[in-house]
Design a protein around this motif. Structure first.
Motif, PDB file in Angstrom:
ATOM      1  N   UNK A  77      -6.342  -6.389  42.318  1.00 57.77           N
ATOM      2  CA  UNK A  77      -6.154  -6.750  43.726  1.00 57.77           C
ATOM      3  C   UNK A  77      -5.309  -8.016  43.793  1.00 57.77           C
ATOM      4  N   UNK A  78      -4.134  -7.923  44.463  1.00 57.74           N
ATOM      5  CA  UNK A  78      -3.227  -9.072  44.541  1.00 57.74           C
ATOM      6  C   UNK A  78      -3.288  -9.780  45.902  1.00 57.74           C
ATOM      7  N   UNK A  79      -4.235  -9.401  46.757  1.00 61.62           N
ATOM      8  CA  UNK A  79      -4.342 -10.009  48.089  1.00 61.62           C
ATOM      9  C   UNK A  79      -5.177 -11.285  48.025  1.00 61.62           C
ATOM     10  N   UNK A  80      -4.594 -12.279  47.393  1.00 62.76           N
ATOM     11  CA  UNK A  80      -5.244 -13.575  47.221  1.00 62.76           C
ATOM     12  C   UNK A  80      -4.149 -14.635  47.177  1.00 62.76           C
ATOM     13  N   UNK A  81      -4.483 -15.908  47.331  1.00 60.93           N
ATOM     14  CA  UNK A  81      -3.464 -16.959  47.249  1.00 60.93           C
ATOM     15  C   UNK A  81      -2.755 -16.938  45.894  1.00 60.93           C
ATOM     16  N   UNK A  82      -1.501 -17.359  45.872  1.00 60.82           N
ATOM     17  CA  UNK A  82      -0.724 -17.323  44.638  1.00 60.82           C
ATOM     18  C   UNK A  82      -1.391 -18.120  43.523  1.00 60.82           C
ATOM     19  N   UNK A  83      -2.038 -19.230  43.846  1.00 60.74           N
ATOM     20  CA  UNK A  83      -2.721 -20.014  42.809  1.00 60.74           C
ATOM     21  C   UNK A  83      -3.774 -19.174  42.101  1.00 60.74           C
ATOM     22  N   UNK A  84      -4.538 -18.412  42.864  1.00 57.50           N
ATOM     23  CA  UNK A  84      -5.561 -17.533  42.286  1.00 57.50           C
ATOM     24  C   UNK A  84      -4.917 -16.444  41.455  1.00 57.50           C
ATOM     25  N   UNK A  85      -3.873 -15.833  42.002  1.00 59.54           N
ATOM     26  CA  UNK A  85      -3.182 -14.745  41.299  1.00 59.54           C
ATOM     27  C   UNK A  85      -2.586 -15.229  39.980  1.00 59.54           C
ATOM     28  N   UNK A  86      -1.937 -16.374  40.012  1.00 61.61           N
ATOM     29  CA  UNK A  86      -1.346 -16.904  38.783  1.00 61.61           C
ATOM     30  C   UNK A  86      -2.406 -17.164  37.725  1.00 61.61           C
ATOM     31  N   UNK A  87      -3.534 -17.731  38.146  1.00 63.44           N
ATOM     32  CA  UNK A  87      -4.612 -17.993  37.200  1.00 63.44           C
ATOM     33  C   UNK A  87      -5.088 -16.698  36.542  1.00 63.44           C
ATOM     34  N   UNK A  88      -5.282 -15.654  37.345  1.00 60.64           N
ATOM     35  CA  UNK A  88      -5.745 -14.376  36.805  1.00 60.64           C
ATOM     36  C   UNK A  88      -4.739 -13.738  35.866  1.00 60.64           C
ATOM     37  N   UNK A  89      -3.482 -13.731  36.255  1.00 58.44           N
ATOM     38  CA  UNK A  89      -2.449 -13.095  35.431  1.00 58.44           C
ATOM     39  C   UNK A  89      -2.246 -13.857  34.125  1.00 58.44           C
ATOM     40  N   UNK A  90      -2.267 -15.169  34.185  1.00 57.67           N
ATOM     41  CA  UNK A  90      -2.094 -15.935  32.947  1.00 57.67           C
ATOM     42  C   UNK A  90      -3.290 -15.745  32.016  1.00 57.67           C
ATOM     43  N   UNK A  91      -4.474 -15.557  32.565  1.00 54.54           N
ATOM     44  CA  UNK A  91      -5.635 -15.252  31.713  1.00 54.54           C
ATOM     45  C   UNK A  91      -5.415 -13.930  30.981  1.00 54.54           C
ATOM     46  N   UNK A  92      -4.902 -12.944  31.703  1.00 58.39           N
ATOM     47  CA  UNK A  92      -4.649 -11.641  31.075  1.00 58.39           C
ATOM     48  C   UNK A  92      -3.575 -11.761  30.002  1.00 58.39           C
ATOM     49  N   UNK A  93      -2.508 -12.462  30.301  1.00 61.81           N
ATOM     50  CA  UNK A  93      -1.416 -12.618  29.332  1.00 61.81           C
ATOM     51  C   UNK A  93      -1.912 -13.298  28.060  1.00 61.81           C
ATOM     52  N   UNK A  94      -2.683 -14.375  28.210  1.00 61.64           N
ATOM     53  CA  UNK A  94      -3.201 -15.074  27.027  1.00 61.64           C
ATOM     54  C   UNK A  94      -4.096 -14.173  26.195  1.00 61.64           C
ATOM     55  N   UNK A  95      -4.946 -13.416  26.863  1.00 56.73           N
ATOM     56  CA  UNK A  95      -5.877 -12.543  26.142  1.00 56.73           C
ATOM     57  C   UNK A  95      -5.134 -11.436  25.405  1.00 56.73           C
ATOM     58  N   UNK A  96      -4.161 -10.824  26.069  1.00 55.01           N
ATOM     59  CA  UNK A  96      -3.402  -9.745  25.426  1.00 55.01           C
ATOM     60  C   UNK A  96      -2.648 -10.260  24.211  1.00 55.01           C
ATOM     61  N   UNK A  97      -2.011 -11.406  24.345  1.00 57.33           N
ATOM     62  CA  UNK A  97      -1.208 -11.934  23.245  1.00 57.33           C
ATOM     63  C   UNK A  97      -2.075 -12.489  22.113  1.00 57.33           C
ATOM     64  N   UNK A  98      -3.279 -12.934  22.435  1.00 56.35           N
ATOM     65  CA  UNK A  98      -4.218 -13.385  21.397  1.00 56.35           C
ATOM     66  C   UNK A  98      -4.769 -12.199  20.634  1.00 56.35           C
ATOM     67  N   UNK A  99      -4.817 -11.050  21.297  1.00 52.66           N
ATOM     68  CA  UNK A  99      -5.446  -9.852  20.727  1.00 52.66           C
ATOM     69  C   UNK A  99      -4.492  -9.037  19.857  1.00 52.66           C
ATOM     70  N   UNK A 100      -3.238  -9.460  19.744  1.00 56.39           N
ATOM     71  CA  UNK A 100      -2.243  -8.674  18.988  1.00 56.39           C
ATOM     72  C   UNK A 100      -2.648  -8.548  17.513  1.00 56.39           C
TER      73      UNK A 100
END
Length: 389
Positions: free
Chosen positions: A366-389
């Motif tokens: 769900x992207x219907x949130x303030x950009x600050x919230x969205x950025x925090x969520x997406x960066x969490x996903x990016x870090x987790x995916x790249x750590x999991x390689x």
């Protein structure tokens, strides 16, 4: 700072999205980006109207009058080029109850109900609890987009199907069906005398370059064979006020559905939902245009970030504020994928499996949130995916 960038705390408001994360994800430190409501305040005109009504202080039974009917009719005319008559309208606490009531009114136990998977979870539940037969027309997934398998669709319509439940725009994949697709759906449903129940709750949330077309607006023939379920709830973030409506041109079908509501004791919508619907449709359009601009930027941000920095791929949405993310590159089993998002990424998303087995390698965001919230969520996903390689 405008209302679409301001971060509002929704904790301790009995919010399903924010206050139920422990029970849903077995964790209290995930960032919730799941339930399909927004972290934005409703249009100020709606809030002011509700405050004024609350100041009156008397919450008796409320009727639907011509002002409410006109607000709906004018909205459909202006936003969707659809002319309807007041007599075609009836009201309900929500689109899901409307779908269930329509299935109950227009079919019998054992009848086939066709859905296009992966699709909104309550479609499955409605068929199950009403003891109907679930028949699936899986959508074709190719090159990160979806299309309808019309050959299979026609075959399935011949399997004692009485009702086809259309999701338009489609949740969770974000497709806004084109005129030729809707025309072919209509042609086949008319050919096999199959009633269409069309869930069009996301119809106002359309990205530039796309256009929502109510399937019942295509022709008189299909309008006579369609039950359209709509609401201002997704459009203006009013879901908790429980106000929706049904458009049925066919008089005999309309009577069946309204009789079914009467038998269950549904006679009206609540006072606040009544007011919010009218005011949102009369005064909320500038707010909606700003919202669409905001979520357009949000979806572009998510697609750019995830696809440039991870192996995840996003199905390009044409409508809704929900993104369908292909996580197959992670090569995780369904339960492992869900745990990965909760335990490693620390984000609460909707598991794709909830929308059918075709969604096993997907997550809904769900992207219907303030950009600050969205950025925090997406960066969490990016870090987790790249750590999991």
């Amino acid at each position: 700072m405008n209302e679409f960038t301001k971060v509002h705390s929704r904790k301790n408001t009995r919010s399903v999205k924010w206050d139920a994360i422990q029970s849903v994800f077995q964790s209290d430190d995930v960032l919730p980006m799941w339930v399909a409501d927004m972290d934005f305040r409703a249009p100020e005109a709606v809030n002011e109207a509700l405050i004024k009504r609350a100041e009156h202080g008397i919450y008796g039974y409320t009727t639907i009058d011509d002002d409410v009917n006109s607000s709906v009719m004018n909205w459909l005319r202006k936003r969707h080029n659809w002319e309807i008559q007041k007599e075609w309208l009836s009201y309900s606490p929500g689109v899901v109850p409307s779908i269930q009531m329509a299935i109950q009114a227009c079919s019998k136990p054992g009848d086939g109900i066709l859905i296009q998977t992966p699709v909104y979870t309550p479609f499955y539940r409605a068929v199950e609890v009403l003891n109907r037969k679930l028949i699936k027309n899986p959508l074709i997934y190719d090159n990160h987009t979806y299309s309808i398998d019309f050959e299979d669709f026609e075959k399935k319509l011949q399997q004692d199907v009485k009702i086809f439940v259309l999701c338009s725009p489609h949740n969770p994949i974000g497709r806004v069906w084109k005129r030729d697709e809707l025309t072919e759906i209509a042609r086949l449903c008319l050919k096999y005398n199959v009633l269409i129940i069309s869930d069009e709750i996301h119809c106002d949330l359309i990205y530039p370059g796309n256009k929502h077309i109510p399937i019942a607006s295509l022709s008189d023939a299909i309008s006579q064979q369609t039950i359209t379920c709509m609401a201002p709830s997704k459009t203006f973030n009013l879901a908790g006020l429980q106000a929706s409506y049904i458009v049925i041109k066919n008089k005999s079908i309309r009577k069946k559905v309204t009789d079914a509501f009467e038998k269950q004791g549904f006679h009206m919508i609540n006072t606040m939902g009544n007011i919010a619907m009218e005011v949102a449709y009369k005064e909320g359009e500038p707010w909606l245009e700003q919202l669409i601009s905001v979520i357009t930027k949000h979806k572009e941000y998510v697609i750019s970030e995830l696809e440039s920095k991870t192996s995840l791929r996003v199905v390009q949405p044409e409508g809704t504020y929900l993104l369908w993310i292909d996580c197959s590159s992670l090569q995780l089993k369904t339960d492992e994928l869900q745990r990965f998002m909760v335990e490693q990424a620390k984000v609460g998303l909707n598991a794709g499996l909830a929308y059918g087995e075709e969604g096993m390698q997907f997550m809904r965001l769900n992207i219907a949130c303030p950009m600050d919230t969205l950025q925090e969520g997406i960066q969490r996903i990016i870090r987790a995916v790249n750590t999991n390689k």
